[in-house]
Scaffold this motif. Structure first.
Motif, PDB file in Angstrom:
ATOM      1  N   GLU A 233     -10.447  -6.082  44.924  1.00 35.65           N
ATOM      2  CA  GLU A 233     -11.885  -5.888  45.074  1.00 35.65           C
ATOM      3  C   GLU A 233     -12.281  -4.412  44.984  1.00 35.65           C
ATOM      4  OE1 GLU A 233     -12.662  -7.723  48.840  1.00 35.65           O
ATOM      5  OE2 GLU A 233     -11.778  -6.088  50.003  1.00 35.65           O
ATOM      6  N   HIS A 234     -13.512  -4.205  44.520  1.00 36.28           N
ATOM      7  CA  HIS A 234     -14.130  -2.869  44.445  1.00 36.28           C
ATOM      8  C   HIS A 234     -13.306  -1.891  43.602  1.00 36.28           C
ATOM      9  CE1 HIS A 234     -17.034  -4.136  47.465  1.00 36.28           C
ATOM     10  NE2 HIS A 234     -16.046  -4.535  48.239  1.00 36.28           N
ATOM     11  N   ASN A 235     -12.681  -2.400  42.552  1.00 32.72           N
ATOM     12  CA  ASN A 235     -11.954  -1.546  41.617  1.00 32.72           C
ATOM     13  C   ASN A 235     -12.762  -1.368  40.327  1.00 32.72           C
ATOM     14  OD1 ASN A 235      -9.166  -1.534  43.063  1.00 32.72           O
ATOM     15  ND2 ASN A 235      -9.658  -3.709  42.875  1.00 32.72           N
ATOM     16  N   VAL A 236     -12.511  -0.257  39.625  1.00 29.11           N
ATOM     17  CA  VAL A 236     -13.072  -0.043  38.293  1.00 29.11           C
ATOM     18  C   VAL A 236     -11.910   0.109  37.313  1.00 29.11           C
ATOM     19  CG1 VAL A 236     -14.428   1.476  36.813  1.00 29.11           C
ATOM     20  CG2 VAL A 236     -15.169   1.042  39.170  1.00 29.11           C
ATOM     21  N   VAL A 237     -11.882  -0.779  36.313  1.00 28.60           N
ATOM     22  CA  VAL A 237     -10.901  -0.687  35.231  1.00 28.60           C
ATOM     23  C   VAL A 237     -11.683  -0.372  33.961  1.00 28.60           C
ATOM     24  CG1 VAL A 237      -9.101  -1.868  33.928  1.00 28.60           C
ATOM     25  CG2 VAL A 237      -9.407  -2.380  36.364  1.00 28.60           C
ATOM     26  N   ASN A 238     -11.523   0.830  33.440  1.00 29.62           N
ATOM     27  CA  ASN A 238     -12.335   1.298  32.318  1.00 29.62           C
ATOM     28  C   ASN A 238     -11.421   1.822  31.215  1.00 29.62           C
ATOM     29  OD1 ASN A 238     -14.322   2.200  30.638  1.00 29.62           O
ATOM     30  ND2 ASN A 238     -15.039   3.854  31.962  1.00 29.62           N
ATOM     31  N   GLY A 239     -11.115   0.944  30.258  1.00 28.03           N
ATOM     32  CA  GLY A 239     -10.229   1.307  29.156  1.00 28.03           C
ATOM     33  C   GLY A 239      -8.826   0.805  29.386  1.00 28.03           C
ATOM     34  N   TYR A 240      -8.482  -0.337  28.802  1.00 29.13           N
ATOM     35  CA  TYR A 240      -7.155  -0.933  28.964  1.00 29.13           C
ATOM     36  C   TYR A 240      -6.751  -1.589  27.647  1.00 29.13           C
ATOM     37  CZ  TYR A 240      -9.868  -5.217  29.457  1.00 29.13           C
ATOM     38  OH  TYR A 240     -10.746  -6.246  29.241  1.00 29.13           O
ATOM     39  N   SER A 241      -5.492  -1.954  27.523  1.00 34.74           N
ATOM     40  CA  SER A 241      -4.929  -2.524  26.292  1.00 34.74           C
ATOM     41  C   SER A 241      -5.133  -1.605  25.094  1.00 34.74           C
ATOM     42  CB  SER A 241      -5.541  -3.912  26.002  1.00 34.74           C
ATOM     43  OG  SER A 241      -4.824  -4.592  24.995  1.00 34.74           O
ATOM     44  N   LEU A 242      -5.098  -0.300  25.327  1.00 39.91           N
ATOM     45  CA  LEU A 242      -5.402   0.663  24.280  1.00 39.91           C
ATOM     46  C   LEU A 242      -4.194   1.011  23.415  1.00 39.91           C
ATOM     47  CD1 LEU A 242      -7.667   3.117  26.319  1.00 39.91           C
ATOM     48  CD2 LEU A 242      -8.333   1.097  24.990  1.00 39.91           C
ATOM     49  N   ARG A 243      -2.988   0.762  23.912  1.00 33.75           N
ATOM     50  CA  ARG A 243      -1.764   1.030  23.145  1.00 33.75           C
ATOM     51  C   ARG A 243      -0.855  -0.188  23.295  1.00 33.75           C
ATOM     52  NH1 ARG A 243      -3.578   5.251  25.942  1.00 33.75           N
ATOM     53  NH2 ARG A 243      -2.325   4.777  27.791  1.00 33.75           N
ATOM     54  N   ALA A 244      -1.363  -1.334  22.882  1.00 34.84           N
ATOM     55  CA  ALA A 244      -0.733  -2.595  23.248  1.00 34.84           C
ATOM     56  C   ALA A 244       0.070  -3.213  22.105  1.00 34.84           C
ATOM     57  CB  ALA A 244      -1.793  -3.580  23.720  1.00 34.84           C
ATOM     58  N   ALA A 245       1.252  -3.695  22.450  1.00 34.30           N
ATOM     59  CA  ALA A 245       2.041  -4.501  21.532  1.00 34.30           C
ATOM     60  C   ALA A 245       1.920  -5.988  21.867  1.00 34.30           C
ATOM     61  CB  ALA A 245       3.515  -4.081  21.594  1.00 34.30           C
ATOM     62  N   GLU A 246       1.415  -6.301  23.071  1.00 39.17           N
ATOM     63  CA  GLU A 246       1.217  -7.670  23.502  1.00 39.17           C
ATOM     64  C   GLU A 246      -0.196  -7.822  24.045  1.00 39.17           C
ATOM     65  OE1 GLU A 246       4.535  -9.599  25.607  1.00 39.17           O
ATOM     66  OE2 GLU A 246       5.473  -7.629  25.690  1.00 39.17           O
ATOM     67  N   TYR A 247      -0.573  -9.086  24.334  1.00 41.76           N
ATOM     68  CA  TYR A 247      -1.896  -9.338  24.894  1.00 41.76           C
ATOM     69  C   TYR A 247      -1.973  -8.841  26.337  1.00 41.76           C
ATOM     70  CZ  TYR A 247      -2.707 -12.321  20.839  1.00 41.76           C
ATOM     71  OH  TYR A 247      -2.864 -12.787  19.566  1.00 41.76           O
ATOM     72  N   HIS A 248      -3.115  -8.252  26.685  1.00 40.69           N
ATOM     73  CA  HIS A 248      -3.317  -7.737  28.034  1.00 40.69           C
ATOM     74  C   HIS A 248      -4.721  -8.049  28.508  1.00 40.69           C
ATOM     75  CE1 HIS A 248       0.473  -5.530  28.211  1.00 40.69           C
ATOM     76  NE2 HIS A 248       0.238  -5.101  26.979  1.00 40.69           N
ATOM     77  N   SER A 249      -4.908  -7.947  29.825  1.00 44.08           N
ATOM     78  CA  SER A 249      -6.214  -8.157  30.439  1.00 44.08           C
ATOM     79  C   SER A 249      -6.491  -7.068  31.461  1.00 44.08           C
ATOM     80  CB  SER A 249      -6.272  -9.529  31.123  1.00 44.08           C
ATOM     81  OG  SER A 249      -6.168 -10.567  30.174  1.00 44.08           O
TER      82      SER A 249
END
Length: 509
Positions: free
Chosen positions: A272-288
């Motif tokens: 809770e109350h987290n900020v995720v800003n910019g992910y899966s940017l250098r990905a070889a597999e699926y991410h969330s």
């Protein structure tokens, strides 16, 4: 599209006393242990010094790593200094008297910055540890090897109790896109492996910390002790060991190569109350951005997840394999290339009773597919209600390529994309902007919901535009849902029975 499968605070002074143990066969308790406060100054210390005062500190973390610490001990690193080696200590504390690694003096947080090591801070087969006010990195060497900023690992240990990471900055960890329980890579990771003794964590709290510039996973728990039926009969380990009391709260994550926050083997975890800003940017597999695996009763709430990118679709949320009763509520997702949510149980696993409610999605999956994607093997009893999906450019608002039937109720859909879902049950939803009511829907209207000013929010703190204006057809026209959490996105009681994430009265423009 198949989701990837896993490979299966306060300063304590030296006056703190740890509880003495009772000797076997003796009626007398051992003498209480006196805790010790150690100091490390990586700029001007001396490893030959006593290390127990600020005027006689040690110089290196290598020296500190030779000590077997005990309950109540404190290791303080001098602010404004850089330690160029890893910290791999021995010894354990307890919940009432943990071993604490923190900072002293004034200035910037002390840096732990080795080059090209497996983990900058490595806590292996220890418990009762707290980390506060640190700067941790490992930018050395070429990208690719498995590396982690803070790595807490238990191997055939049994249950490890009490782990706290608070106000720590982990950054620039040049690792690989590795997420399995055997050798994960990332920022702040809690991992369980081994095969002889069932092992798990109890009480893992990661709070008020910042993770950026890492690959693999930002913050996660993972475990080899994952086998259970019917959820994951093919899982690793001979049995299932749950991880209770997981709290991941108030963290900022950015510039992530892979996943943001992952909960595995959790029971009653809160994210809770987290900020995720910019992910899966250098990905070889699926991410969330935030997702769960083989976990029960996880609550993910009041988070902001944005700018999932890279060459592969990256959803903000994922209800994945082996999950029971996952709840995503009161979250804001926006500008994610893979959409708002993925419901995708891995073949051979069973997921049940997921709830996605009172969330707001803005400009997710613009031109990239479904804002909500339902794929892989069936999920049982999934509900999606009182959400707002606002994505004028999405090719599809809902995309169901599985046989899962999700119950969609009281949602507002704004966009021109299709609702491509032959299996869903649609009840009292409101669609506008060119969206047609899905076939087989019940009391689904095609009309302007009269949002105050949807589409222009920049953060979870300014979402008043998704409230309803006076005269909105969404006011009081929803279907009643029992056990709906009792509040809307904005903290209002759910007594108004509106469609969408707002349950107050109509407001003037």
């Amino acid at each position: 599209m198949a989701r990837k499968a896993f490979r299966a605070g306060a300063l304590v002074t030296s006056s703190v006393l740890a509880l003495g143990a009772i000797a076997v066969g003796s009626a007398e308790a051992a003498a209480p242990r006196t805790a010790t406060h150690y100091y490390v100054d990586c700029a001007a210390g001396n490893d030959s010094a006593a290390g127990t005062t600020q005027t006689a500190p040690w110089k290196t973390l290598a020296r500190a790593s030779t000590v077997t610490f005990g309950p109540g001990d404190v290791i303080s690193l001098k602010r404004g200094t850089t330690c160029a080696e890893a910290f791999a200590p021995h010894g354990s504390g307890t919940a009432p008297a943990p071993v604490i690694l923190n900072a002293y003096g004034s200035g910037a947080a002390p840096k732990i910055a080795p080059s090209g090591v497996r983990a900058a801070v490595y806590l292996h087969n220890v418990e009762g540890w707290e980390l506060h006010d640190l700067d941790v990195s490992d930018a050395g060497g070429s990208a690719g090897p498995t590396r982690t900023g803070i790595y807490v690992q238990l191997t055939d240990f049994g249950t490890g109790h009490h782990y706290v990471v608070d106000n720590v900055h982990v950054h620039d960890v040049n690792g690989c896109d590795c997420t399995g329980y055997d050798e994960p890579s990332g920022g702040i990771l809690f991992n369980v492996n081994g095969s002889a003794t069932p092992t798990g964590f109890s009480s893992v709290h990661v709070t008020n910390s910042h993770v950026d510039g890492v690959n693999g996973m930002g913050i996660s728990t993972s475990s080899q002790w994952a086998k259970r039926s019917p959820e994951f009969p093919g899982g690793a380990g001979s049995t299932y060991v749950a991880i209770p009391d997981i709290l991941i709260s108030g963290n900022q994550l950015s510039n992530l190569g892979g996943d943001g926050i992952v909960v595995q083997n959790g029971v009653n975890a809160k994210v809770e109350h987290n900020v995720v800003n910019g992910y899966s940017l250098r990905a070889a597999e699926y991410h969330s951005g935030i997702w769960t695996w083989d976990s029960d009763n996880t609550v993910i709430q009041f988070n902001e997840i944005a700018h999932g990118g890279g060459s592969l679709p990256a959803e903000a949320f994922d209800v994945d394999g082996g999950d029971n009763s996952t709840i995503y509520q009161y979250n804001f997702t926006h500008d994610n290339n893979g959409g708002m949510a993925l419901l995708c149980a891995v073949p051979g696993m069973v997921s049940k009773n997921a709830i996605v409610r009172y969330n707001i999605s803005q400009n997710d999956a613009a031109g990239a597919g479904g804002v909500v994607t339902i794929a892989c093997t069936p999920q049982v009893g999934a509900q999606f209600y009182n959400n707002v999906v606002y994505s004028p450019s999405a090719a599809k608002l809902i995309a169901n390529s599985a046989t899962t039937s999700v119950h969609f109720a009281n949602n507002i859909f704004v966009g021109s994309g299709a609702i491509d879902d032959p299996n869903g049950a649609y009840d009292h939803n409101l669609a506008s902007g060119g969206v047609a009511a899905p076939a087989g829907s019940y009391n689904t209207a095609v009309s302007d919901p009269k949002l105050l000013h949807g589409g222009d929010a920049t953060s979870i703190a300014n979402l008043d535009g998704y409230k309803l204006a006076t005269g909105s057809p969404a006011l009081g026209t929803g279907v009643a849902i029992t056990q709906d959490g009792g509040r809307d996105f904005y903290g209002n009681s759910t007594c108004y029975n509106n469609i969408g994430a707002y349950q107050g009265p109509g407001l003037a423009h």
